[in-house]
Structure formats: structure tokens, C-alpha cells
Design a protein around this motif. Structure first.
Motif, short mmCIF file in Angstrom:
data_model
loop_
_atom_site.label_atom_id
_atom_site.label_comp_id
_atom_site.label_asym_id
_atom_site.label_seq_id
_atom_site.Cartn_x
_atom_site.Cartn_y
_atom_site.Cartn_z
N VAL A 28 0.84 -1.20 0.00
CA VAL A 28 0.00 0.00 0.00
C VAL A 28 0.87 1.25 0.00
O VAL A 28 1.79 1.36 0.81
CB VAL A 28 -0.93 0.01 1.24
CG1 VAL A 28 -1.78 1.27 1.26
CG2 VAL A 28 -1.82 -1.23 1.26
N VAL A 29 0.62 2.14 -0.93
CA VAL A 29 1.22 3.48 -0.88
C VAL A 29 0.09 4.39 -0.42
O VAL A 29 -0.77 4.77 -1.22
CB VAL A 29 1.75 3.95 -2.25
CG1 VAL A 29 2.50 5.28 -2.11
CG2 VAL A 29 2.64 2.89 -2.88
N PRO A 30 0.03 4.69 0.89
CA PRO A 30 -1.15 5.37 1.42
C PRO A 30 -1.47 6.66 0.66
O PRO A 30 -0.56 7.41 0.30
CB PRO A 30 -0.76 5.68 2.87
CG PRO A 30 0.21 4.61 3.22
CD PRO A 30 1.01 4.39 1.96
N ASN A 31 -2.74 6.86 0.39
CA ASN A 31 -3.25 8.02 -0.34
C ASN A 31 -2.85 8.07 -1.81
O ASN A 31 -3.13 9.06 -2.50
CB ASN A 31 -2.83 9.33 0.34
CG ASN A 31 -3.30 9.38 1.77
OD1 ASN A 31 -4.49 9.23 2.03
ND2 ASN A 31 -2.38 9.52 2.70
N VAL A 32 -2.16 7.05 -2.29
CA VAL A 32 -1.75 7.05 -3.69
C VAL A 32 -2.25 5.81 -4.44
O VAL A 32 -3.00 5.94 -5.40
CB VAL A 32 -0.22 7.17 -3.84
CG1 VAL A 32 0.18 7.21 -5.31
CG2 VAL A 32 0.29 8.43 -3.14
N MET A 33 -1.82 4.63 -3.99
CA MET A 33 -2.23 3.44 -4.75
C MET A 33 -2.05 2.14 -3.94
O MET A 33 -1.34 2.13 -2.94
CB MET A 33 -1.42 3.33 -6.04
CG MET A 33 0.05 3.00 -5.84
SD MET A 33 0.95 2.86 -7.40
CE MET A 33 1.03 4.57 -7.88
N GLY A 34 -2.71 1.10 -4.41
CA GLY A 34 -2.49 -0.23 -3.89
C GLY A 34 -1.83 -1.07 -4.97
O GLY A 34 -2.11 -0.90 -6.16
N ILE A 35 -0.92 -1.96 -4.55
CA ILE A 35 -0.22 -2.79 -5.52
C ILE A 35 -0.27 -4.24 -5.03
O ILE A 35 -0.13 -4.49 -3.84
CB ILE A 35 1.26 -2.35 -5.65
CG1 ILE A 35 1.35 -0.88 -6.07
CG2 ILE A 35 2.03 -3.24 -6.62
CD1 ILE A 35 2.77 -0.34 -6.14
N MET A 36 -0.50 -5.17 -5.94
CA MET A 36 -0.31 -6.57 -5.61
C MET A 36 0.82 -7.11 -6.47
O MET A 36 0.80 -6.94 -7.69
CB MET A 36 -1.60 -7.37 -5.88
CG MET A 36 -1.50 -8.82 -5.45
SD MET A 36 -1.16 -8.96 -3.66
CE MET A 36 -1.71 -10.58 -3.27
N CYS A 37 1.82 -7.71 -5.80
CA CYS A 37 2.89 -8.41 -6.51
C CYS A 37 2.66 -9.88 -6.25
O CYS A 37 2.39 -10.27 -5.12
CB CYS A 37 4.26 -8.07 -5.93
SG CYS A 37 4.67 -6.34 -5.95
N TRP A 38 2.82 -10.68 -7.27
CA TRP A 38 2.65 -12.11 -7.02
C TRP A 38 3.65 -12.93 -7.81
O TRP A 38 3.76 -12.78 -9.03
CB TRP A 38 1.23 -12.55 -7.39
CG TRP A 38 1.04 -14.04 -7.27
CD1 TRP A 38 1.21 -14.78 -6.14
CD2 TRP A 38 0.71 -14.96 -8.31
NE1 TRP A 38 0.96 -16.10 -6.40
CE2 TRP A 38 0.67 -16.24 -7.74
CE3 TRP A 38 0.43 -14.83 -9.67
CZ2 TRP A 38 0.37 -17.39 -8.47
CZ3 TRP A 38 0.13 -15.97 -10.40
CH2 TRP A 38 0.09 -17.24 -9.80
N SER A 39 4.40 -13.74 -7.11
CA SER A 39 5.30 -14.71 -7.72
C SER A 39 5.60 -15.77 -6.67
O SER A 39 6.03 -15.46 -5.56
CB SER A 39 6.59 -14.01 -8.17
OG SER A 39 7.41 -14.93 -8.82
N PRO A 40 5.35 -17.05 -7.01
CA PRO A 40 5.40 -18.10 -5.98
C PRO A 40 6.75 -18.35 -5.30
O PRO A 40 6.75 -18.69 -4.12
CB PRO A 40 4.91 -19.34 -6.73
CG PRO A 40 4.07 -18.82 -7.85
CD PRO A 40 4.74 -17.54 -8.26
N PRO A 41 7.91 -18.23 -5.99
CA PRO A 41 9.14 -18.58 -5.26
C PRO A 41 9.41 -17.65 -4.07
O PRO A 41 9.37 -16.43 -4.21
CB PRO A 41 10.24 -18.44 -6.32
CG PRO A 41 9.53 -18.61 -7.63
CD PRO A 41 8.19 -17.97 -7.42
#
Ligand code: GLU
Length: 521
Positions: free
Chosen positions: A346-359
């Protein structure tokens, strides 16, 4: 006075001199602002567009038809095209994000979790990043449509729901707020016999006993993909000896609210771990956290701002397993990772990000995800303690908020109105634009002249070198104001100045204007 209506303005902006706008040109332009054509906030516009295009021979909209299509979502569309979103130059920001994505893609270390088959089956090559800003601008790169389980990424969400429903005080009768300094699934309580915090298993299990509602998840994700992996749930339960051990220990120490059925709560805990999302839908969840509990793409208030603030605080200190302290130091943003390879950032007041990679690395965090988060903060000034004014080495993709501009005009004109020269000095020093205009195109100089504040007029002219003859929307200059209200001293100042005024155009002129300012301050 000519006023251009917003619909016309939008037409001229997009048409670029043509008589008509082809529908695809409009949607392409729309996407470049970061908005999606599927955005729930644009539903009316998109439906109207579809219908209207059918009535045309060439799929292009003249000014009239265009206005008909955009009118019901005109506020959002105008904001988008006038670059009023939190990331105004969205295209170039996305290009940067793609570079970071590619950079992390080349990393090969780490192990895919294999304690249950549902996790072990994932390819180590999977890698996705999705982001959603607080204005609902979307960007997505990689395997962003593959469902995976939230696992521990659900912990902050259920904690937020618990606080939303019961308030901070009640929830923390049962759970602490301190990093544990111990593995996330340790059989261990703090000195008050409470779980250390809601981001570790013990705390999350107790938290589970405090919440009831599941449709929160759908609302958090703006109704984008939220599923459930029953197979994962079954496997988690079968392999969940440690969590059962924690459950019994919590029960022995009376950590649950009275009357709690501990094994039923454990089932619920495993179910919550098994909630499926895609990188895209989870980025909306993260964005809801970035936006104080309001889902950016539906505008719905899902969680209270209080519960979101508490959640971000604990994600910041406890969200990244035994890497939490280092992550808080290096990245300085609230985040939560899970064993399936997700990192909810979370970048508060700016954006939400999801990163996904299993290793995962040795501490259980996604290798590529950590790389991305670190790179993001070395590129942009998103670290909680990056100084936004004086740390010019980093990129600041944020716009200076629209509200901020409005506020600064109001402050400026108010200082001119009251004759507060010292406030004006401060504004000038903080490099405020002293020629800003309000909605009537009035400047500080107009207001000061009308009020007869000679000292302010002199300061604006001599120190700030503002344009001495700006016209407001009725065509009046500061001189007209001074004459009209009979402020003869101000008339004299303006006249004397006018005879010697030449606007600073060359860099040398500007420099001497700045020196002048220094002297006068
Ligand atoms: N579901 C596993 C557990 O509760 C792993 C959770 C995680 O850390 O992602 O033990």
C-alpha cells in the motif's frame, strides 16, 4: 464572458481539431489516463457509447453525440483528461513500472511452498504486478489473471474488518500491537497472554473469531474476482497441526471471546487463507486500503478510516514475517505477504499494488515481490520518510493535489485581503505562484488593490514581480480596483511602478528578480 461547458471542453481535448471523434479514439484516450472502459463509475457512459455508435455510419461521434455519451460521467471524465488524477502522467509512470517488472523477472532464486499440493503445483516462473490508484487508474503486467490464494495476505483484511466492526479498543483486548520477533506460526504469546499482533497466526486466529461477514471481500475488490479454493482449505486443515496447537494454546490461555468454538474458528481461519484472488482484483483491495477504506472503482465505503489506519500501522511494523523491520526500514510502506507468493503493498493516499510470484526466500517472502518493492522505492519517493520537498533525486509521480492548489489560492487571496504581508512573504519563500487566480480570475494584486493595502501591492510588484495588469473575468485590472474604491495611495504605487515595469523574461532578469526578493524578505 464566454464559458465553455465541460462536455465541449472534453470534445475539443480529444478531437484534436477534427469534426468527429471515432469511438475507438475515445476509448484509447480514456485508457491512457489509467481508467478502464469496464470501470463501474463509467457504466452509463459506456452503455450510451455502445448504443450511440450503432446509430452512426462510421463509428465516429460529432460534438453533439459525444456530449450525449459523456454527460452522465462528465465529472470523472473531465478529471481524467485534465490530468487531475493522483498520478497525472500515468503513461510514463506505467513505463517505469514495466521496467521494474522486467528487472525482477530475471531473478531466479527462491522456493515455491510445497507443504500442500495446491501450492506446490505453481510454476516458479509466474510473476505479476497490478496496481490501482486511489482514483481508480489501473495498470497490470504479467500473469495478472491467474487465481491464487491470499493465504496470509488476508490477515490485514480480516483485522481491518474486526476493527471496523468492533473498534480498536475491543479488538486489542484480545490481540497486541507489537512485532513478535518470532516466526509467524510460533506457539507463543506476549506477557499478557495475548497474541503479539494480528499479522501472525495466533493473532490472526483470534481475529477470525471476531468477524462474521464475508461479502467484505467482494466489496474490497470492487466486485472483481474473489474465489475460494476448497482443495486448499481441505489441505490446510489436514496439514494444520501447528495451527491446531496454536488454537488449543489460545483456548487454554482464554484468548478468545467467551463462548467461542475454537475448532470452528480454525476452520474459518483455513477458509480465509484459501480465498482466491487474481493479482488484478487484489490490487483493488490494496487500493481500498490506500484510499481510507473507500473502494476507488465503486466509490463504496467498505471500511472505516480508523480501521484502515490501524491496519496500515500494523502492516508496516509486522507484515513481512521476520523481514518486517528491514522492510519497514528499506521500503517504508505497509505491506503483507503470504505463502502463495503474494505481497499486498500500500502506498497510502496514492495506490495499492499486488505483486505475485510463488518462489519464496528463506523468510517466506516472494523473491521477485521484494525486489519490485525495493526498486519501486528507490525510483519513486514513496518511502514513508522520503522528504517530498527537498529530496529531489527521486521521481515524484504524484500530482500536487487539486485540493492543495485550491487551498493555496484561497490562502494567498485571503492574505492579500487582510493585508498580511508576513504571510505573503512565507508563501513567496515556499515558491508559491503569486500570480495564481481564483475562479473569477482575480489575483492577489486585484484583492490588495481593492482593499487599499499599499504595502501588499508594493510587495507583490517589487519583490514578487507579478504581472501588474492582470485582468479578472470582468476585464478589470488592479488599477481599476484602486480607482474604483478610491485608494489614491495604491493608484500612485501602481502608476509609478507601471512606468518602469518590464516583465522579467531572460534568465538574468529572473535571477535579479529573485535577488530582489531575497533583499526584500
Ligand atoms: N496457511 C498457512 C498457515 O496459516 C500459511 C499462511 C501464510 O503465512 O501465508 O500456517
Amino acid at each position: 464572458v464566454l464559458t465553455v461547458r465541460p462536455g465541449d471542453l472534453l470534445f475539443y481535448t480529444i478531437a484534436e481539431g477534427q469534426e468527429k471523434i471515432p469511438a475507438h479514439k475515445f476509448t484509447t484516450a480514456l485508457k491512457s489516463t489509467g481508467l478502464r472502459t469496464g470501470d463501474p463509475r463509467l457504466k452509463e457512459c459506456m452503455e450510451m457509447l455502445k448504443m450511440t455508435v450503432k446509430t452512426t455510419s462510421d463509428g465516429a461521434l460529432d460534438r453533439h453525440l459525444f456530449k450525449k455519451c459523456v454527460q452522465s460521467n462528465i465529472v470523472l471524465l473531465t478529471q481524467a483528461f485534465r490530468k487531475k488524477f493522483v498520478i497525472p502522467d500515468f503513461q510514463s509512470f506505467c513505463a517505469h513500472m514495466d521496467e521494474l517488472y522486467v528487472n525482477a523477472k530475471s531473478m531466479s532464486g527462491g522456493q515455491v511452498a510445497d507443504y500442500i499440493p495446491q501450492l506446490a503445483r505453481f510454476s516458479p516462473d509466474l510473476w505479476a504486478v497490478s496496481l490501482c490508484t486511489v482514483d481508480g487508474q489501473r495498470h497490470t503486467v504479467g500473469d495478472t489473471k491467474v487465481p491464487f490464494c491470499l493465504q496470509s495476505c488476508v490477515k490485514p483484511l480480516k483485522y481491518a474488518i474486526a476493527v471496523h466492526d468492533h473498534g480498536t479498543e475491543y479488538v486489542h483486548r484480545f490481540i497486541g500491537k507489537e512485532p513478535s520477533g518470532l516466526r509467524f506460526n510460533k506457539l507463543f504469546l506476549n506477557e499478557e497472554d495475548k497474541p503479539h499482533n494480528p499479522m501472525v497466526n495466533a493473532g490472526a486466529i483470534v481475529c477470525t473469531s471476531l468477524i462474521k461477514v464475508m461479502n467484505f471481500m467482494n466489496k474490497l475488490a470492487g466486485n472483481e474476482y474473489v474465489g475460494f479454493s476448497n482443495a486448499t482449505f481441505q489441505s490446510e486443515r489436514e496439514s494444520g497441526d501447528r495451527n491446531f496447537a496454536i488454537g488449543y494454546y489460545l483456548k487454554e490461555k482464554k484468548c478468545f471471546p467467551e463462548g467461542t468454538d475454537m475448532t470452528a474458528i480454525l476452520d474459518f481461519y483455513f477458509q480465509l487463507c484459501s480465498i482466491e484472488v487474481t493479482c488484478e482484483s487484489a490490487s483493488v483491495m490494496a487500493a481500498t486500503l490506500a484510499n481510507g477504506g473507500f473502494c476507488p472503482i465503486t466509490g463504496e465505503r467498505v471500511l472505516s478510516p480508523e480501521s484502515v489506519r490501524d491496519t496500515l500501522s500494523l502492516m508496516h511494523s509486522c507484515g513481512m514475517y521476520d523481514f518486517s523491520g528491514q522492510f519497514a526500514f528499506h521500503v517504508g510502506l505497509p505491506a503483507k505477504s503470504g505463502v502463495a507468493g503474494g505481497i499486498l503493498l500500500v502506498v497510502p493516499n496514492v495506490m495499492g499494488i499486488m505483486c505475485w510470484s510463488p518462489p519464496l526466500d528463506k523468510l517466506g517472502n516472494s523473491v521477485r515481490g521484494i525486489q519490485f518493492c525495493t526498486d519501486l522505492v528507490s525510483l519513486c519517493n514513496f518511502h514513508n520518510y522520503d522528504n517530498l520537498r527537498h529530496f529531489a533525486k527521486k521521481l515524484d509521480p504524484r500530482r500536487e493535489g487539486g485540493d492543495q492548489r485550491v487551498k493555496s489560492v484561497i490562502n494567498l487571496l485571503f492574505a492579500a485581503y487582510t493585508g498580511d504581508v508576513s504571510a505573503l512573504r512565507r508563501f513567496a519563500l515556499s515558491s508559491m505562484d503569486m500570480e495564481q487566480r481564483d475562479y473569477d480570475s482575480r489575483t492577489a494584486l486585484h484583492v490588495a488593490a481593492a482593499e487599499g493595502h499599499g504595502e501588499v501591492v508594493r510587495f507583490l510588484l517589487e519583490a514578487c514581480k507579478v504581472n501588474p495588469v492582470p485582468k479578472d473575468r470582468w476585464g478589470n485590472t488592479p488599477m481599476d480596483e484602486a480607482v474604483h474604491f478610491g485608494h489614491h495611495d495604491v493608484v500612485t504605487i501602481l502608476r509609478d511602478y507601471h512606468t518602469q515595469y518590464s516583465p522579467p523574461e531572460t534568465p538574468e532578469d529572473k535571477q535579479s528578480a529573485e535577488k530582489n526578493l531575497d533583499g526584500l524578505l
